[in-house]
Scaffold this motif. Structure first.
Motif: not given
Ligand code: ZN
Length: 72
Positions: A19, A22-23, A26, A28, A39, A57, A59, A72
């Protein structure tokens, strides 16, 4: 696209997901459908920026693959 390893705390399964960075943080769901997953940090294929905490997050860029190059 980087891959991330996750482990399900409900059934103990480990699984891998590709993925966008940036995700990465998230949620999963595991292959069994549980969403109580964490994770893992084993596959850090992209940068050596590792820390123990998942990066928040914002960036702010920073070198690496997704620093604005659009790969990406
Ligand atoms: Zn599971």
């Amino acid at each position: 696209m980087p891959r991330y390893d996750y482990r399900c705390r409900a059934c103990g399964a480990t699984f891998e997901i590709s993925r966008p960075m940036r995700e990465a943080a998230d949620p999963a769901a595991c292959p069994q459908g549980h969403d109580d997953t964490v994770k893992l940090l084993s596959t850090v294929a992209v940068t050596g920026r590792g820390g123990s905490a998942p990066a928040p997050a914002p960036s702010a860029g920073g070198g690496g693959c997704c620093g604005g190059g659009g790969c990406c």
